[in-house]
Design a protein around this motif. Sequence first.
Motif, mmCIF file in Angstrom:
data_model
loop_
_atom_site.group_PDB
_atom_site.id
_atom_site.type_symbol
_atom_site.label_atom_id
_atom_site.label_comp_id
_atom_site.label_asym_id
_atom_site.label_seq_id
_atom_site.Cartn_x
_atom_site.Cartn_y
_atom_site.Cartn_z
ATOM 1 N N ARG A 35 0.820 -1.193 0.000
ATOM 2 C CA ARG A 35 0.000 0.000 0.000
ATOM 3 C C ARG A 35 0.867 1.260 0.000
ATOM 4 O O ARG A 35 0.531 2.257 -0.601
ATOM 5 N N VAL B 28 1.886 2.143 -3.508
ATOM 6 C CA VAL B 28 0.775 2.758 -4.240
ATOM 7 C C VAL B 28 0.663 4.218 -3.819
ATOM 8 O O VAL B 28 0.540 5.122 -4.632
ATOM 9 N N ALA C 211 3.467 6.403 -5.242
ATOM 10 C CA ALA C 211 3.256 6.644 -6.670
ATOM 11 C C ALA C 211 2.153 7.686 -6.861
ATOM 12 O O ALA C 211 2.267 8.608 -7.663
ATOM 13 N N LEU C 212 1.128 7.491 -6.064
ATOM 14 C CA LEU C 212 -0.017 8.382 -6.183
ATOM 15 C C LEU C 212 0.322 9.811 -5.830
ATOM 16 O O LEU C 212 -0.038 10.750 -6.509
ATOM 17 N N VAL D 198 -0.484 12.998 -7.940
ATOM 18 C CA VAL D 198 -1.475 13.930 -7.434
ATOM 19 C C VAL D 198 -0.912 15.332 -7.322
ATOM 20 O O VAL D 198 -1.527 16.301 -7.704
ATOM 21 N N ARG E 188 -4.937 13.604 11.052
ATOM 22 C CA ARG E 188 -4.908 12.551 10.016
ATOM 23 C C ARG E 188 -5.897 12.872 8.904
ATOM 24 O O ARG E 188 -5.606 12.676 7.724
ATOM 25 N N ASP E 189 -7.112 13.314 9.298
ATOM 26 C CA ASP E 189 -8.105 13.675 8.285
ATOM 27 C C ASP E 189 -7.578 14.817 7.418
ATOM 28 O O ASP E 189 -7.661 14.769 6.188
ATOM 29 N N THR F 152 -4.852 13.602 5.060
ATOM 30 C CA THR F 152 -5.351 12.836 3.915
ATOM 31 C C THR F 152 -5.803 13.786 2.803
ATOM 32 O O THR F 152 -5.517 13.585 1.634
ATOM 33 N N THR F 153 -6.494 14.848 3.213
ATOM 34 C CA THR F 153 -6.900 15.850 2.228
ATOM 35 C C THR F 153 -5.682 16.608 1.719
ATOM 36 O O THR F 153 -5.549 16.860 0.519
ATOM 37 N N GLN G 99 -2.717 15.714 1.209
ATOM 38 C CA GLN G 99 -1.868 15.023 0.229
ATOM 39 C C GLN G 99 -2.286 15.351 -1.197
ATOM 40 O O GLN G 99 -1.480 15.262 -2.110
ATOM 41 N N PHE G 100 -3.563 15.711 -1.373
ATOM 42 C CA PHE G 100 -4.024 16.063 -2.719
ATOM 43 C C PHE G 100 -3.793 17.543 -3.021
ATOM 44 O O PHE G 100 -3.999 17.985 -4.145
ATOM 45 N N ARG H 110 -13.587 5.468 13.166
ATOM 46 C CA ARG H 110 -12.219 5.987 12.958
ATOM 47 C C ARG H 110 -11.577 6.338 14.293
ATOM 48 O O ARG H 110 -10.411 6.046 14.536
#
Lengths: 326, 394
Positions: B2, B5, B8-9, B13, B61-62, B65-66, B68-69, B284
């Motif tokens: 994972r 992945v 790479a992502l 992104v 963490r939330d 996650t956002t 990273q984009f 979560r």
Amino acid sequence: MTARLLATVCLACLTAAPALANKVFVSNERGNSVTVLDSETWEVLTEFAAGNRPRGITISPDGSMLYVCASDDDLVRVFDTDTYEEIHTLPSGPDPELFILHPDGNPLYIANEDDNLVTVVDTETHQVLAEVPVGVEPEGMGISPDARFVVNTSETTNMAHFIDTEDFQIKYNVLVDQRPRYAQYSADGTKLFVTSEIGGTVSVMDIAEDGAPTLVHKISFEVPGVLPEWLQPVGAKVTSDGKLLFVALGPSNRVAVVDAETYEVLEYIIVGQRVWQLDFTPDEKYLLTTNGNSNDITVIDVEKLEAIKSIQVGEQPWGVVVAPDA
Amino acid sequence: MRNDVMAALLGAVWMCVAAAAGAVEVSYGLLRVDYPSQAPISRLEAKPADRGFAGAELATRDNQTTGQFMGQTYELTTVATTPEEAEDALAGLLADGASIIAVLANGADLLRLVERAGEDALILNIGAGDTNLRSENCRANLFHITPSTAMRADAIAQFAIWKKWTDWFLVHGSNPDDRELAEAYRRAARKFGARIVEEREFEDTGGARRTDTGHVLVQRQLPVFTQRAKDHDIVIAADASDVFAPYLPFHLWTPRPVLGSAGLQPVTFHPAHEAWGATQFQTRFEELAGRRVRGDDYDAWLAFRVIGEAVTRTGSADPNVLRDYVLSDEFELAAFKGVPVTMRGWNGQLRQPVLLYDGAITASVSPQDGFLHQVSPLDTLGLDAPESACTAFD
């Protein structure tokens, strides 16, 4: 009275074009079951156990297999649409909520709400082909008609993620309003509609030939006498001619009818309580809505834009899919 | 697998979104002031060592996650301190570059810390319900994430009025916090048209509350204490000190529902709340913390999600830019309460529903149907603009 009813029904048989009967499948989130109805008589045919907390529901292109996200079982259950027997299960990753099937029937793209992933599963080999990290609480899943892109919406990140179906890489991210729930392409693939439950809007994106999205408009809703906070867009469907967009507005108990070209809201149709997901019959004469709090589905006549019938199903209906014509 | 992945992502992104945003690094902190206190009456209320911190970690963490984009990263520092060392701890956080700090402390300490932090820092109140902080003692760089005591009292009052339980027997404790809470209920009664037909003060005489024979004494004392009260529909318990309220429901002279500090309680969140997608939040949180969520965890989560949302939308880590965005009409955030939460521009209080929790389920949510307001039904809870003496945001 009975005689007159019979006469009317017979007249209808004679004058109307013969409608095909299709099976309608409704997932009951709290009832842990699927209710099956007949789209001609609107009678309930049966209800069968479908695992724990069934939510997302879809059907294979040939109509033979029914896919159900059993959220609390952490897998997808696949049922025979004739016998209602479980054929097999598919690995889905934790807490699958919604999914979308490739138009060819393979693979299945699943949103894993608890794990910030989209899982891609081969429906024949039952293998996981990819796990794509997305935003927090992935939910809505849409696929472009040419199947080049799968769109996932993440409810807490508030984005539409465009996943390339060739290499499973995210190629575009578009920020939308709070709690995006559902993504729906127009049949010609030139538009994408994303509903935002808490934001109260539908984001409209123009889709370029190469699949690149451009946010062009936000549709908002207003009903006199209803608090704006209760107009919460959830499920959405567009007619195949691209003219009408139907949006389920959750706790306001209404489905909005939107001109999909001008984005003007034409009508609000009152349905059952907490309207959630929608599906058309294949001829698009009827639109069905699941109403989670009144435990029923509403049948909307698409031409008249009227609710014509509601039918009791199981406990807390969530998703609905109509079988394709045989 | 994972991780590969993911790596790479991330590369892919960043190329497509980062152009708009640019790399942004957000550094924020949580300062918790721990006070000497007795064990709670119910051991279910025992305070875990990571209280508040776990909520902040989940929010981070939330946000990450956002982020990273968007090419945005978040760094959280958590500090637990004493009242005496709180200012030094705050100075340490500021010196380490955290310019946005959530504070879990009482009202007096919070005000002291805000003064110490200076105007360039943004402080998020996640512990103090004091009315004065939303009124004459408001500060332009202080946002109140946790609902005020007035909002909670109003939430209870609206429910009681909706039930047509208009005659109240108010029982309050003898400590200053208890008396302040009682005053909030008196105000709520006046605001919504309830009558306090009787008031009694339950004196905190100290001593052991949880001895083996505790319930025996309580069982004899409380009925006597509550007898011969004027006819009332409900009992309102104002016990901020956790001295007697949990014993009230089954030891009253006249059997009546109890609301407030026991029975039906006004809370920001609780571990059984499931509506509006909250189940996902619970899952979560429990996976991360290994325990059930508390109100202060939720408030900490919400504080840093407010910041995360502002960073996402503005592409900035500057506290002043974020502050202005949160105060603007643009800002709204989904917070598992059915409606978006927004910011009151006149005193920096986050507008939000208040859950009414009976110890097992969300029994109701205020504002109640029928309480109307020209701006938002949420503004029927707590100090409205004309009632607040705050001028810092003018």
